[in-house]
Design an enzyme around this catalytic site. Structure first.
Site, PDB file in Angstrom:
ATOM      1  N   ALA A  66       0.930  -0.978  -0.066  1.00 52.56           N
ATOM      2  CA  ALA A  66      -0.056  -0.071   0.014  1.00 52.56           C
ATOM      3  C   ALA A  66       0.877   1.344   0.024  1.00 52.56           C
ATOM      4  O   ALA A  66       2.167   1.259   0.432  1.00 52.56           O
ATOM      5  CB  ALA A  66      -0.898   0.036   1.251  1.00 52.56           C
ATOM      6  N   CYS A  67       0.279   2.299  -0.409  1.00 53.72           N
ATOM      7  CA  CYS A  67       0.855   3.603  -0.563  1.00 53.72           C
ATOM      8  C   CYS A  67       1.694   3.919   0.825  1.00 53.72           C
ATOM      9  O   CYS A  67       1.046   3.731   1.859  1.00 53.72           O
ATOM     10  CB  CYS A  67      -0.107   4.872  -0.741  1.00 53.72           C
ATOM     11  SG  CYS A  67       0.830   6.270  -0.983  1.00 53.72           S
ATOM     12  N   PRO A  68       2.913   4.439   0.941  1.00 57.28           N
ATOM     13  CA  PRO A  68       3.858   4.858  -0.162  1.00 57.28           C
ATOM     14  C   PRO A  68       4.672   3.887  -0.858  1.00 57.28           C
ATOM     15  O   PRO A  68       5.456   4.262  -1.485  1.00 57.28           O
ATOM     16  CB  PRO A  68       4.507   6.134   0.387  1.00 57.28           C
ATOM     17  CG  PRO A  68       4.648   5.693   1.803  1.00 57.28           C
ATOM     18  CD  PRO A  68       3.421   4.723   2.601  1.00 57.28           C
ATOM     19  N   ARG A  87       2.331  11.868  -1.168  1.00 54.22           N
ATOM     20  CA  ARG A  87       1.347  12.389  -1.707  1.00 54.22           C
ATOM     21  C   ARG A  87       0.849  13.896  -1.694  1.00 54.22           C
ATOM     22  O   ARG A  87       0.490  14.418  -2.909  1.00 54.22           O
ATOM     23  CB  ARG A  87      -0.075  11.388  -1.554  1.00 54.22           C
ATOM     24  CG  ARG A  87       0.161  10.053  -2.095  1.00 54.22           C
ATOM     25  CD  ARG A  87      -0.894   8.999  -1.968  1.00 54.22           C
ATOM     26  NE  ARG A  87      -0.758   8.764  -0.516  1.00 54.22           N
ATOM     27  CZ  ARG A  87      -2.002   7.920   0.350  1.00 54.22           C
ATOM     28  NH1 ARG A  87      -2.776   7.427  -0.361  1.00 54.22           N
ATOM     29  NH2 ARG A  87      -1.300   7.549   1.642  1.00 54.22           N
TER      30      ARG A  87
END
Length: 188
Positions: free
Chosen positions: A15-17, A154
């Site tokens: 998952a992000c990041p 982000r």
């Protein structure tokens, strides 16, 4: 479609990041002009990798979806072109917490909607990074926009996009929700 690549990076299940973190690390080890294929399953990686590549000066070639797997393609630019841009206006979590009392403050949370649903700053507007281009018109350009995500990556890309769209009072909040020690709420 068969695309010739020089390297492949498996970021499935991350998952992000993390897809961006792993891509950034891998890009350091390849030569200018080479193409990296990034395999991911996180839907947010589509917008995240495209925005990161642009801010880092690399060429985002596109994404091919094969079932659950997203195949992203990034071409490394020459070192002189790859100076990663950062949004110049950065504030801390403490700075944002102090600004929350002002009517001129608007918090824009650019994490994925699931992240927002489980925990967010009260009153924050949820606009995931991948929807920012089409939804930027929903934001009041007269307000001070404090852009927040989980760690500041982000939100940095989002702050740059908003500035490019003509918003003049945009701040990237670092470190963001990963260390937010103030009031939080959820949609649960």
């Amino acid at each position: 479609m068969d695309i010739k690549t020089d390297f492949s990076l498996d970021a499935k299940g991350l998952a992000c990041p993390m897809p961006i973190v792993k891509t950034k690390k891998t890009m350091k080890d390849i030569e200018a002009g080479q193409v990296l294929e990034v395999l991911a399953t996180d839907q947010g990686s589509k917008a995240d990798l495209a925005a990161w590549a642009k801010s880092a000066g690399h060429q985002f070639l596109g994404t091919i979806e094969e079932g659950e797997v997203l195949k992203h393609y990034v071409r490394k630019s020459g070192d002189e072109d790859a100076q990663e841009k950062k949004h110049p206006n950065v504030v801390s979590n403490d700075d944002l917490n102090k600004a929350l009392d002002s009517e001129d403050t608007l918090v824009v949370d650019v994490r994925e909607s699931a992240e927002y649903a489980f925990e967010h700053i009260p009153g924050a507007t949820s606009i995931p990074l991948g929807e920012l281009d089409e939804r930027a018109g929903e934001l009041d350009e007269n307000k001070e926009l404090y852009v927040v995500c989980r760690t500041g990556n982000r939100s940095d890309m989002a702050a740059q996009k908003l500035s490019e769209k003509g918003f003049t009072k945009v701040y990237n909040v670092v470190p963001g929700m990963s260390e937010w020690a103030f009031d939080k709420t959820s949609n649960q």
